[in-house]
Design a protein around this motif. Structure first.
Motif, PDB file in Angstrom:
ATOM      1  N   MET A   1      32.622  51.202  35.797  1.00  0.00           N
ATOM      2  CA  MET A   1      32.991  49.879  35.824  1.00  0.00           C
ATOM      3  C   MET A   1      31.765  49.076  35.625  1.00  0.00           C
ATOM      4  N   GLU A   2      31.735  47.947  34.974  1.00  0.00           N
ATOM      5  CA  GLU A   2      30.604  47.109  34.515  1.00  0.00           C
ATOM      6  C   GLU A   2      30.091  46.439  35.768  1.00  0.00           C
ATOM      7  N   GLU A   3      28.566  46.294  35.638  1.00  0.00           N
ATOM      8  CA  GLU A   3      27.952  45.648  36.763  1.00  0.00           C
ATOM      9  C   GLU A   3      28.515  44.271  37.082  1.00  0.00           C
ATOM     10  N   ASP A   4      28.893  43.490  36.029  1.00  0.00           N
ATOM     11  CA  ASP A   4      29.206  42.240  36.364  1.00  0.00           C
ATOM     12  C   ASP A   4      30.765  42.096  36.655  1.00  0.00           C
ATOM     13  N   TYR A   5      31.506  43.150  37.112  1.00  0.00           N
ATOM     14  CA  TYR A   5      32.804  43.035  37.419  1.00  0.00           C
ATOM     15  C   TYR A   5      32.924  42.021  38.814  1.00  0.00           C
ATOM     16  N   PHE A   6      33.934  41.173  38.585  1.00  0.00           N
ATOM     17  CA  PHE A   6      34.016  40.517  39.652  1.00  0.00           C
ATOM     18  C   PHE A   6      34.965  40.942  40.901  1.00  0.00           C
ATOM     19  N   LYS A   7      34.411  41.752  41.825  1.00  0.00           N
ATOM     20  CA  LYS A   7      35.199  42.289  42.868  1.00  0.00           C
ATOM     21  C   LYS A   7      36.048  41.358  43.598  1.00  0.00           C
ATOM     22  N   GLY A   8      37.255  41.439  44.148  1.00  0.00           N
ATOM     23  CA  GLY A   8      38.149  40.633  44.658  1.00  0.00           C
ATOM     24  C   GLY A   8      38.985  39.753  43.849  1.00  0.00           C
ATOM     25  N   ARG A   9      38.834  39.795  42.554  1.00  0.00           N
ATOM     26  CA  ARG A   9      39.433  39.215  41.427  1.00  0.00           C
ATOM     27  C   ARG A   9      40.205  40.421  40.845  1.00  0.00           C
ATOM     28  N   GLY A  10      41.474  40.011  40.307  1.00  0.00           N
ATOM     29  CA  GLY A  10      42.056  40.633  39.202  1.00  0.00           C
ATOM     30  C   GLY A  10      41.550  40.367  37.843  1.00  0.00           C
ATOM     31  N   ALA A  11      41.877  39.224  37.185  1.00  0.00           N
ATOM     32  CA  ALA A  11      41.417  38.863  36.024  1.00  0.00           C
ATOM     33  C   ALA A  11      39.808  38.928  35.935  1.00  0.00           C
ATOM     34  N   GLN A  12      39.324  39.457  34.865  1.00  0.00           N
ATOM     35  CA  GLN A  12      37.754  39.499  34.731  1.00  0.00           C
ATOM     36  C   GLN A  12      37.409  38.494  33.581  1.00  0.00           C
ATOM     37  N   ILE A  13      38.297  37.711  33.000  1.00  0.00           N
ATOM     38  CA  ILE A  13      38.131  37.018  31.776  1.00  0.00           C
ATOM     39  C   ILE A  13      38.636  35.641  31.947  1.00  0.00           C
ATOM     40  N   LEU A 192      51.691  52.364  46.678  1.00  0.00           N
ATOM     41  CA  LEU A 192      51.217  52.818  48.182  1.00  0.00           C
ATOM     42  C   LEU A 192      49.821  53.400  47.746  1.00  0.00           C
ATOM     43  N   SER A 193      49.308  53.275  46.905  1.00  0.00           N
ATOM     44  CA  SER A 193      47.794  53.836  46.505  1.00  0.00           C
ATOM     45  C   SER A 193      46.959  52.633  46.633  1.00  0.00           C
ATOM     46  N   GLU A 194      45.911  52.743  47.901  1.00  0.00           N
ATOM     47  CA  GLU A 194      45.279  51.658  47.982  1.00  0.00           C
ATOM     48  C   GLU A 194      43.928  51.544  46.888  1.00  0.00           C
ATOM     49  N   ASP A 195      43.561  52.618  46.546  1.00  0.00           N
ATOM     50  CA  ASP A 195      42.619  52.613  45.346  1.00  0.00           C
ATOM     51  C   ASP A 195      43.089  51.684  44.103  1.00  0.00           C
ATOM     52  N   LEU A 196      44.472  51.932  43.868  1.00  0.00           N
ATOM     53  CA  LEU A 196      45.083  51.204  42.705  1.00  0.00           C
ATOM     54  C   LEU A 196      45.342  49.599  42.958  1.00  0.00           C
ATOM     55  N   ARG A 197      45.761  49.482  44.426  1.00  0.00           N
ATOM     56  CA  ARG A 197      46.203  48.216  44.909  1.00  0.00           C
ATOM     57  C   ARG A 197      44.968  47.221  44.802  1.00  0.00           C
ATOM     58  N   ARG A 198      43.713  47.587  45.417  1.00  0.00           N
ATOM     59  CA  ARG A 198      42.613  47.038  45.467  1.00  0.00           C
ATOM     60  C   ARG A 198      42.116  46.300  44.093  1.00  0.00           C
ATOM     61  N   LEU A 199      42.424  47.089  43.027  1.00  0.00           N
ATOM     62  CA  LEU A 199      42.095  46.973  41.653  1.00  0.00           C
ATOM     63  C   LEU A 199      43.181  45.939  41.050  1.00  0.00           C
ATOM     64  N   MET A 200      44.407  46.233  41.211  1.00  0.00           N
ATOM     65  CA  MET A 200      45.641  45.613  40.506  1.00  0.00           C
ATOM     66  C   MET A 200      46.030  44.566  41.320  1.00  0.00           C
ATOM     67  N   GLU A 201      45.980  44.402  42.436  1.00  0.00           N
ATOM     68  CA  GLU A 201      46.291  43.235  43.437  1.00  0.00           C
ATOM     69  C   GLU A 201      45.359  42.962  44.463  1.00  0.00           C
ATOM     70  N   PRO A 202      44.124  42.633  44.145  1.00  0.00           N
ATOM     71  CA  PRO A 202      42.998  42.574  44.903  1.00  0.00           C
ATOM     72  C   PRO A 202      43.334  41.608  46.311  1.00  0.00           C
TER      73      PRO A 202
END
Length: 350
Positions: A1-13, A192-202
């Motif tokens: 994952m890139e350093e400028d990834y906006f955590k807590g947001r779904g879209a990055q652009i 039901l995967s928390e790893d996927l949900r945090r990225l897909m539906e933050p």
């Protein structure tokens, strides 16, 4: 994952808005003295629309009317079809959609005015048909709760769909409506995967919390089902049996599904997100989404756009049907009662 990834947001652009003649772009990053945009804070915009209830003409949707107390959604679900509607307001379907939220505080009074029209014949109104009526800002503004008070006062039927556990705050109103068979609630469970949900539906409730929400509503006597949607091949399609089993065990009476479709700006937003988060399986997921829609990631054809076509679509639907039959059996939602509506509200003598 890139350093400028906006955590807590779904879209990055922030993809371009087709309705704007000019826009900021970052074509030559090396020439910028500072980033064109950084992680956005949530901004609130207040709107006073003249109407709030919309007639739904799509034959794909099981509703005739809908209303949306909010435009934009802080949940930030990367696949959300409602993103495109944010462009009508001059915003981006990407980061703007989940950080620039339009609040319609006069929604309850507009709803009351609508259902009290002399020619109105009551049918269920869906809350919401576009963005989530229980997104985080609802905790502060309580627009949805006040909307429910209008439905309860006039004994008017409605349907609700959300992926936020905040709906349990309004169990008092929902259980009151349920006593007269005036409400159906659906909880959206995508994974039901928390790893996927945090990225897909933050900024949504966890899958477990949504199951607990289903359970809480069911125990309060409120008819509740789930929407296992959207199904994204290569990401969450394999979870269908597990989600259906868990939902039925927690009290859900029905289940529905749709497959993912990436219309308009959502294609660019989802592609960027998928490349950044799942580079090892980007080609697999992207190509299988294309296989659902005749070689494209998007489809606008009524009757086909939400169910897909081809071998992958057939496999997904077969897995869903078998799982629903196995875990839900003969369960079903009770019929909505359209006869309880009273224009006099609580002042009615009958």
């Amino acid at each position: 994952m890139e350093e400028d990834y906006f955590k807590g947001r779904g879209a990055q652009i922030k993809p371009g808005n087709k309705f704007l003649k000019a826009e900021y772009v970052a074509e030559h990053i090396e020439g910028l003295d500072e980033p064109l945009y950084s992680a956005p804070a949530t901004q609130i915009f207040h709107e006073s629309p003249k109407k709030i209830v919309n007639k739904v003409t799509s034959p794909d949707l099981g509703m005739m009317y809908s209303m949306n107390p909010y435009q934009g959604c802080e949940h930030g679900c990367i696949y959300c079809y409602a993103r495109n509607s944010h462009e009508y307001w001059g915003f981006s379907a990407g980061l703007d959609f989940e950080s620039k939220i339009i609040v319609k505080e006069n929604a309850p009074s507009l709803l009351e005015r609508f259902i009290l029209r002399p020619d109105w014949q009551p049918v269920p109104i869906s809350v919401s048909g576009n963005t989530d009526c229980y997104q985080p800002l609802e905790k502060k503004f309580e627009i949805t709760r006040n909307v429910l008070k209008v439905f309860a006062r006039y004994r008017h039927p409605l349907g609700m769909i959300t992926k936020n556990a905040l709906i349990l705050r309004d169990v008092d109103l929902l259980s009151d409506l349920a006593k007269d068979n005036l409400v159906h609630v659906y909880i959206s469970i995508t994974t039901l995967s928390e790893d996927l949900r945090r990225l897909m539906e933050p900024r949504t409730a966890s899958g477990l919390k949504r199951l607990k929400t289903v359970e809480g509503l069911a125990k309060a006597g409120i008819p509740v089902g789930i929407m296992n949607a959207p199904i994204i091949p290569g990401l969450n399609h394999h979870e269908i049996p597990e989600i259906m089993k868990a939902a039925a065990e927690h009290g859900a009476l029905n289940a529905g599904m749709t497959v993912v479709r990436l219309n308009g700006s959502i294609g660019k937003i989802f592609e960027d997100w998928l490349r950044k988060n799942f580079p090892d399986r980007f080609d697999k997921v992207w190509n299988q989404i294309c296989a659902l829609h005749g070689g494209n990631v998007n489809d606008s054809q009524f009757g086909r756009r939400m169910v897909g076509e081809g071998n992958f679509a057939d496999t997904i639907h077969q897995l869903f049907r078998v799982s629903k039959k196995k875990y839900f059996g003969d369960k079903k939602m009770p019929a909505i009662d359209l006869t309880k509506f009273r224009r006099g509200g609580n002042l009615s003598l009958f």
